[in-house]
Motif scaffolding. Sequence first.
Motif: not given
Length: 100
Positions: A39-50, A6-21
């Motif tokens: 975007i990668g760094q933002e997703v990485e921060r979220a993953l680390t927090e999780a 969802a975070l990735l999709s909010s930044q890049d719909q095409a990448a988010g759709a690919k990640a949805g697979e």
Amino acid sequence: MPQLTALLSSQDQAAGAKAGETDDPIEVLRIAHEADAAIGQEVERALTEAEVEAVAVAGPPTPGAVEAFQAAQSSGRVVVVVSNNSADCVGRFVEAHGLG
């Protein structure tokens, strides 16, 4: 992890759709970095927090791991942990189980 997708999709719909697979958070992270470094760094921060949050509910170390750590340390060896989780996550897990 749907939150990462969802975070990735909010930044890049095409990448988010690919990640949805995929349901692999490391693959979502790879797709995010491939789309854009920031975007990668933002997703990485979220993953680390999780991952760090998950330490609180994680089970005990693998049977025999504590004994192996202790035996290696008492013999003067350096113990190294290799993981696909973040260093913050691994550090918290190691400390939570008295393996530091």
